[in-house]
Design a protein around this motif. Structure first.
Motif, PDB file in Angstrom:
ATOM      1  N   HIS A 125      -1.876   4.674  -6.537  1.00 24.37           N
ATOM      2  CA  HIS A 125      -0.662   4.284  -7.038  1.00 24.37           C
ATOM      3  C   HIS A 125       0.253   4.635  -6.341  1.00 24.37           C
ATOM      4  O   HIS A 125       1.376   4.033  -6.816  1.00 24.37           O
ATOM      5  N   ARG A 126       0.737   5.820  -5.451  1.00 21.87           N
ATOM      6  CA  ARG A 126       1.988   6.218  -4.639  1.00 21.87           C
ATOM      7  C   ARG A 126       2.572   5.171  -3.801  1.00 21.87           C
ATOM      8  O   ARG A 126       3.319   4.829  -3.244  1.00 21.87           O
ATOM      9  N   LEU A 127       1.114   4.463  -2.953  1.00 21.60           N
ATOM     10  CA  LEU A 127       1.194   3.243  -1.764  1.00 21.60           C
ATOM     11  C   LEU A 127       1.617   2.368  -2.984  1.00 21.60           C
ATOM     12  O   LEU A 127       1.960   1.523  -2.092  1.00 21.60           O
ATOM     13  N   ARG A 128       1.207   2.059  -4.052  1.00 22.92           N
ATOM     14  CA  ARG A 128       1.799   0.728  -4.389  1.00 22.92           C
ATOM     15  C   ARG A 128       3.304   1.196  -4.888  1.00 22.92           C
ATOM     16  O   ARG A 128       3.938  -0.019  -4.083  1.00 22.92           O
ATOM     17  N   ARG A 129       3.369   1.467  -4.905  1.00 23.32           N
ATOM     18  CA  ARG A 129       5.118   2.450  -4.891  1.00 23.32           C
ATOM     19  C   ARG A 129       6.115   1.802  -3.721  1.00 23.32           C
ATOM     20  O   ARG A 129       6.810   1.823  -3.990  1.00 23.32           O
ATOM     21  N   ALA A 130       5.025   2.633  -2.895  1.00 24.81           N
ATOM     22  CA  ALA A 130       5.949   3.069  -1.474  1.00 24.81           C
ATOM     23  C   ALA A 130       6.103   1.175  -0.725  1.00 24.81           C
ATOM     24  O   ALA A 130       7.384   0.759  -0.721  1.00 24.81           O
TER      25      ALA A 130
ATOM     26  N   ARG B  10       7.921  -2.453   8.396  1.00 24.32           N
ATOM     27  CA  ARG B  10       7.377  -0.754   7.800  1.00 24.32           C
ATOM     28  C   ARG B  10       6.567  -1.553   7.142  1.00 24.32           C
ATOM     29  O   ARG B  10       5.549  -0.548   5.989  1.00 24.32           O
ATOM     30  N   LEU B  11       7.249  -2.127   5.853  1.00 27.43           N
ATOM     31  CA  LEU B  11       6.363  -3.165   4.623  1.00 27.43           C
ATOM     32  C   LEU B  11       4.982  -3.668   5.056  1.00 27.43           C
ATOM     33  O   LEU B  11       3.746  -3.366   4.600  1.00 27.43           O
ATOM     34  N   HIS B  12       4.398  -3.692   6.776  1.00 25.58           N
ATOM     35  CA  HIS B  12       3.171  -3.579   7.202  1.00 25.58           C
ATOM     36  C   HIS B  12       2.467  -2.850   7.392  1.00 25.58           C
ATOM     37  O   HIS B  12       0.918  -3.068   7.248  1.00 25.58           O
ATOM     38  N   GLU B  13       3.021  -1.555   7.531  1.00 28.27           N
ATOM     39  CA  GLU B  13       2.292  -0.244   8.108  1.00 28.27           C
ATOM     40  C   GLU B  13       1.915  -0.283   6.053  1.00 28.27           C
ATOM     41  O   GLU B  13       0.720   0.198   6.367  1.00 28.27           O
TER      42      GLU B  13
ATOM     43  N   LEU C 185      -1.669  -2.026   5.235  1.00 26.06           N
ATOM     44  CA  LEU C 185      -2.427  -1.933   6.435  1.00 26.06           C
ATOM     45  C   LEU C 185      -3.387  -0.250   5.874  1.00 26.06           C
ATOM     46  O   LEU C 185      -4.361  -0.253   5.357  1.00 26.06           O
ATOM     47  N   MET C 186      -1.822   0.610   5.078  1.00 25.30           N
ATOM     48  CA  MET C 186      -2.501   1.782   4.252  1.00 25.30           C
ATOM     49  C   MET C 186      -3.244   1.590   3.564  1.00 25.30           C
ATOM     50  O   MET C 186      -4.539   2.253   3.107  1.00 25.30           O
ATOM     51  N   ILE C 187      -2.891   0.177   2.456  1.00 25.45           N
ATOM     52  CA  ILE C 187      -3.455   0.008   1.089  1.00 25.45           C
ATOM     53  C   ILE C 187      -4.353  -0.712   1.561  1.00 25.45           C
ATOM     54  O   ILE C 187      -5.570   0.291   0.526  1.00 25.45           O
ATOM     55  N   GLN C 188      -5.122  -1.373   2.036  1.00 29.33           N
ATOM     56  CA  GLN C 188      -5.815  -1.774   2.328  1.00 29.33           C
ATOM     57  C   GLN C 188      -7.088  -0.710   2.843  1.00 29.33           C
ATOM     58  O   GLN C 188      -8.402  -0.912   2.501  1.00 29.33           O
ATOM     59  N   GLY C 189      -6.326   0.099   3.855  1.00 28.57           N
ATOM     60  CA  GLY C 189      -7.513   1.233   3.657  1.00 28.57           C
ATOM     61  C   GLY C 189      -7.744   2.501   3.052  1.00 28.57           C
ATOM     62  O   GLY C 189      -8.963   3.092   3.274  1.00 28.57           O
ATOM     63  N   ARG C 190      -7.468   2.341   1.958  1.00 29.78           N
ATOM     64  CA  ARG C 190      -7.461   2.705   0.507  1.00 29.78           C
ATOM     65  C   ARG C 190      -8.271   1.623  -0.445  1.00 29.78           C
ATOM     66  O   ARG C 190      -8.499   2.752  -2.066  1.00 29.78           O
ATOM     67  N   LEU C 191      -8.474   0.549  -0.232  1.00 31.75           N
ATOM     68  CA  LEU C 191      -9.440   0.323  -1.461  1.00 31.75           C
ATOM     69  C   LEU C 191      -9.985   0.391  -1.981  1.00 31.75           C
ATOM     70  O   LEU C 191     -10.407   0.206  -3.117  1.00 31.75           O
ATOM     71  N   GLU C 192     -11.242   0.995  -1.522  1.00 34.48           N
ATOM     72  CA  GLU C 192     -12.961   0.953  -1.559  1.00 34.48           C
ATOM     73  C   GLU C 192     -12.456   2.471  -2.923  1.00 34.48           C
ATOM     74  O   GLU C 192     -13.021   2.807  -3.715  1.00 34.48           O
ATOM     75  N   GLU C 193     -11.279   3.721  -2.489  1.00 38.05           N
ATOM     76  CA  GLU C 193     -11.719   4.428  -2.795  1.00 38.05           C
ATOM     77  C   GLU C 193     -10.266   4.271  -4.702  1.00 38.05           C
ATOM     78  O   GLU C 193     -10.692   4.837  -5.420  1.00 38.05           O
TER      79      GLU C 193
ATOM     80  N   ALA D 167      -6.981  -4.462  13.991  1.00 36.54           N
ATOM     81  CA  ALA D 167      -7.386  -4.350  16.255  1.00 36.54           C
ATOM     82  C   ALA D 167      -5.947  -4.277  16.593  1.00 36.54           C
ATOM     83  O   ALA D 167      -5.674  -3.952  17.370  1.00 36.54           O
ATOM     84  N   LEU D 168      -4.976  -4.944  15.927  1.00 35.87           N
ATOM     85  CA  LEU D 168      -3.638  -5.475  16.705  1.00 35.87           C
ATOM     86  C   LEU D 168      -3.363  -4.052  16.362  1.00 35.87           C
ATOM     87  O   LEU D 168      -2.081  -3.450  17.522  1.00 35.87           O
ATOM     88  N   ALA D 169      -3.022  -2.827  15.247  1.00 31.34           N
ATOM     89  CA  ALA D 169      -2.202  -1.965  15.363  1.00 31.34           C
ATOM     90  C   ALA D 169      -3.003  -0.870  15.863  1.00 31.34           C
ATOM     91  O   ALA D 169      -2.637   0.011  16.969  1.00 31.34           O
ATOM     92  N   ASP D 170      -4.443  -1.118  16.170  1.00 25.20           N
ATOM     93  CA  ASP D 170      -5.576  -0.418  17.538  1.00 25.20           C
ATOM     94  C   ASP D 170      -4.660  -0.943  19.186  1.00 25.20           C
ATOM     95  O   ASP D 170      -4.630   0.162  19.934  1.00 25.20           O
ATOM     96  N   LEU D 171      -4.166  -2.344  19.053  1.00 24.17           N
ATOM     97  CA  LEU D 171      -4.102  -2.169  20.537  1.00 24.17           C
ATOM     98  C   LEU D 171      -2.195  -1.936  20.621  1.00 24.17           C
ATOM     99  O   LEU D 171      -2.210  -1.184  21.307  1.00 24.17           O
ATOM    100  N   LEU D 172      -1.737  -1.833  19.638  1.00 20.10           N
ATOM    101  CA  LEU D 172      -0.371  -1.328  19.684  1.00 20.10           C
ATOM    102  C   LEU D 172      -0.546  -0.150  20.363  1.00 20.10           C
ATOM    103  O   LEU D 172       0.764   0.464  20.768  1.00 20.10           O
TER     104      LEU D 172
END
Length: 734
Positions: A168-173, A209-212, A215-223, A589-594
């Motif tokens: 919920h807080r990630l959505r607000r962010a 920052r929006l893209h970051e 990615l954080m939201i996508q990493g928390r989708l399952e939970e 993969a692009l974030a890992d390369l960065l």
């Protein structure tokens, strides 16, 4: 103000980590102090509580509790063995190296293995730091138990975090950063010739920052979502909002120029700004643009607002999706209004999926149509593993061997510097291997730790002089330093090292062992540990930065080809596939390369040519990823969107793009290959050829994304030194 806090710390993860850790330490001190224990017990309890709190990184509360329960016997055994082996120097050192190897190797077993390994190492270090001996071992084991209990209380009671709450807080962010991006777009609209560079820099920063956050939201989708269908829907809406917001910035940049802006301009700092001045100050179209951008910002920032005023704003902005409602003006300016209409639709979709809001009483015809499209897309959404490396090729095995060798060197060298505090060198050697994968990354991390340590020594001297022998004042300063350490850790490793060393200066004062020579020794041991880590990484199964970046670059290109070919197939009429998941893998993969290119782009890097090349390649890949995401999002609209239809010609027209991506990847692998150039994508789709459907069945937006993707992929050839061959007319037509 709260939105600013939410945007600066998405999910409030850093704030929660700082509060949870300081809370665990404060509880431990509060429990131990009434028993009249000595300062060494207080210090041991504080450090153990800190370790027991930060080491556990699992996302669900149940697994966190299990790991914490397992951590107590692991920590107790580690402290006991450190104590029993204290007088057996050789055996103790050998055991320490074996423990380090096992702790690093444990990462292959996931978050739990990583946490237990860290707890074992850090509590062994605590025993060495406070000087636990056989006679007082039972008391220290009790202190460890108290610290773990207080850590559990802080985690699950004082600063509880549930997956749903974090999500919920990630959505607000995400909404807050979306609104901040629109602030930057307004700044770009109003910027004069002298201010446009600064406005563009803000636009790049806010877009990243929006893209970051996405990615954080996508990493928390399952939970954070109840089921796979909900996760897929949220992923889709977040991707839509991100893509339309980024496209709106590009359209604004084009509108204030005499030429179409290149997408690369949004991703490459220092890229040339398109020629042209600002929009006329008193032009009616510009005034309307500013008003509507502000209205869009209100819709994005205030998801819970309701009423006729919100409905009016929404209806007006969604009306720009109808050509008849576009204000008079140049085509580029009208494109911005179209972009505002699409962004308003994305914000509406975000509101529906995240809040379940159905305030449709005052809908206009265009808003009702947008809702129907969103509902149809929602209904249409239905809810290859890589081969595992083995032996010495497995990253965890390699890292474990490297850190074991480096720690052995650090023990020997540290003993020469100090027979009592040699473990600081081992600690630094251990830390520089955490979350690093190449020699260059280890070198940069070692440099940052040394810099932070030197600055922290100065701060430690000042703080130690201020607190003197005031025990609780000193512990209060330690708590402040610990909070600052965890709050700044994701932002700057140098700052984190600074606060660690400053806190140590105060702790040495409490242990009555403080002196300038001790802090200088801390710097020397840190430098030695970093050097040992770099030497081990360079000599033992080395992974050079070039090799690491090439591997990640190849992975990015493979994902790019996968997303592009999947989108083209679907746009050509093939069966629908999970393109958003592929796009997510591309972004990761692009974030890992960065992250892996940081040694090349670091300010102290003397290789300026390689620094510029790395930045340019990453910017081009970010441009490619943006257009590939946009194609994937458009392709998924096909089953429901009335204005987008499949066109079988797209598969043939996009073949060159996919083949060129493959050619670049082959060149990175060292295989002979060449990139082909030829006629524009639009010319390959001219009507009347090959008996194909009419041109109008493919939207202009699809063509623009394909053309820009084609140009960006060809653009990769120059910095990567891939041969370029021009197609003949017959070859281009085939």
């Amino acid at each position: 103000m709260w939105d600013r806090v939410a945007a600066s710390d998405p999910g409030l993860l850093r704030l929660a980590a700082g509060l949870r850790t300081t809370g665990a330490i404060a509880l431990t001190l509060g429990v131990l102090a009434p028993w009249g224990v000595g300062v060494s017990h207080l210090v041991a309890g504080a450090i153990t509580a800190m370790v027991a709190t930060f080491a556990i990184q699992e996302k669900r509360r149940g697994p966190q509790g299990v790991t914490l329960a397992l951590g107590l016997p692991v920590a107790s055994a580690s402290v006991a063995l450190a104590t029993l082996l204290h007088n057996l120097v050789v055996a103790g050192d050998v055991f320490f190296v074996v423990l380090i190897f096992g702790a690093v190797y444990g990462r292959r077993f996931g978050d739990r293995g990583h946490a237990l390994g860290m707890i074992a190492f850090q509590t062994h270090f605590v025993a060495l730091f406070v000087g636990v001996r056989t006679g007082n071992l039972p008391g220290f084991l009790g202190t460890v138990a108290v610290a773990f209990a207080c850590s559990a209380l802080a985690r699950f009671v004082l600063v509880p975090q549930t997956s749903a709450g974090i999500f919920h807080r990630l959505r607000r962010a995400f909404r807050a950063r979306l609104a901040q991006l629109m602030d930057a777009q307004l700044e770009l609209l109003d910027a004069g010739p002298q201010d446009v560079e600064r406005a563009l820099a803000h636009l790049r920063e806010r877009t990243a920052r929006l893209h970051e956050t996405a990615l954080m939201i996508q990493g928390r989708l399952e939970e954070g979502t109840p089921d796979a269908a909900s996760a897929r829907l949220v992923q889709r809406r977040v991707a839509d909002a991100e893509i339309t917001a980024e496209r709106l910035g590009l359209l604004l940049l084009t509108a204030r120029s005499v030429e179409r802006a290149d997408t690369l301009t949004l991703h490459l700092p220092g890229a040339p700004v398109p020629e042209g001045g600002r929009l006329p100050v008193r032009d009616a179209a510009r005034d309307t643009l500013r008003r509507d951008l502000s209205a869009l910002q209100v819709l994005a920032r205030e998801p819970d607002a309701a009423g006729s005023s919100r409905a009016y704003l929404r209806n007006r902005l969604l009306g720009y999706r109808d050509e008849e409602n576009l204000p008079d003006g140049p085509t580029a300016v009208q494109d911005v209004f179209r972009g505002i209409g699409e962004a308003a639709r994305a914000v509406l979709g975000l509101r529906i999926v995240l809040d379940g809001a159905r305030d449709d009483a005052d809908d206009s015809a265009e808003t009702a149509r947008s809702r129907e499209e969103l509902d149809a897309e929602d209904a249409a959404l239905e809810a290859e593993e890589e081969p595992e490396q083995r032996g010495l090729a497995r990253p965890t095995t390699r890292a474990a061997l490297q850190v074991a060798v480096g720690s052995s060197l650090a023990i020997v060298g540290g003993e020469f510097l100090s027979s009592q505090r040699w473990y600081w060198a081992v600690l630094t050697c251990w830390i520089v291997f955490i979350n690093t994968a190449s020699t260059g990354e280890i070198l940069v991390k070692g440099y940052r730790r040394l810099l932070g340590t030197v600055l922290g020594v100065v701060a430690g001297l000042v703080l130690a002089g201020l607190v003197g022998r005031h025990t609780w004042t000193a512990f209060g300063l330690v708590l402040l330093c610990v909070f600052a350490m965890f709050y700044t850790a994701p932002l700057s490793y140098t700052l984190m090292s600074f606060f660690v060393t400053a806190a140590l200066g105060v702790l040495y004062t409490l242990l009555h062992t403080f002196s300038l020579s001790v802090l200088v020794l801390r710097v020397e041991e840190t430098a030695l540990g970093a050097a040992c880590g770099v030497i081990a990484a360079a000599l033992v199964l080395p992974v050079h930065t070039d090799r690491r970046t090439n591997e990640l670059l190849e992975a990015v290109l493979d994902h790019l080809a996968d997303v592009t070919s999947g989108a083209l197939d679907q746009l050509s009429g093939a069966r629908a596939d999970d393109l958003l998941e592929r796009a997510r893998e591309l972004d990761q993969a692009l974030a890992d390369l960065l992250g892996a290119t940081q040694p090349l782009t670091h300010p102290v890097s003397p290789l300026r040519g390689r620094k510029d090349t790395a930045r340019y390649v990453v910017a081009l890949l970010e441009t490619c990823a943006y257009h590939a995401r946009s194609l994937a999002a458009t392709a998924e609209l096909l089953p429901t969107h009335p204005s987008i239809a499949a066109d079988p010609r797209l598969r043939g027209a996009g073949t060159r793009i996919v083949e060129n991506v493959g050619a670049v990847a082959a060149h990175v692998r060292g295989e002979p290959s060449a990139v082909r150039t030829g006629a524009s994508i639009a010319s390959l789709l001219r009507p009347g050829r090959y008996g194909t459907p009419r041109y109008g069945r493919v939207t202009d937006r699809v063509l623009r994304h394909l053309q820009r993707l084609d140009e960006a992929v060809v653009g990769l050839a120059r910095p990567l030194k891939v041969p370029v061959k021009a197609e003949t007319g017959d070859a281009a037509a085939s």
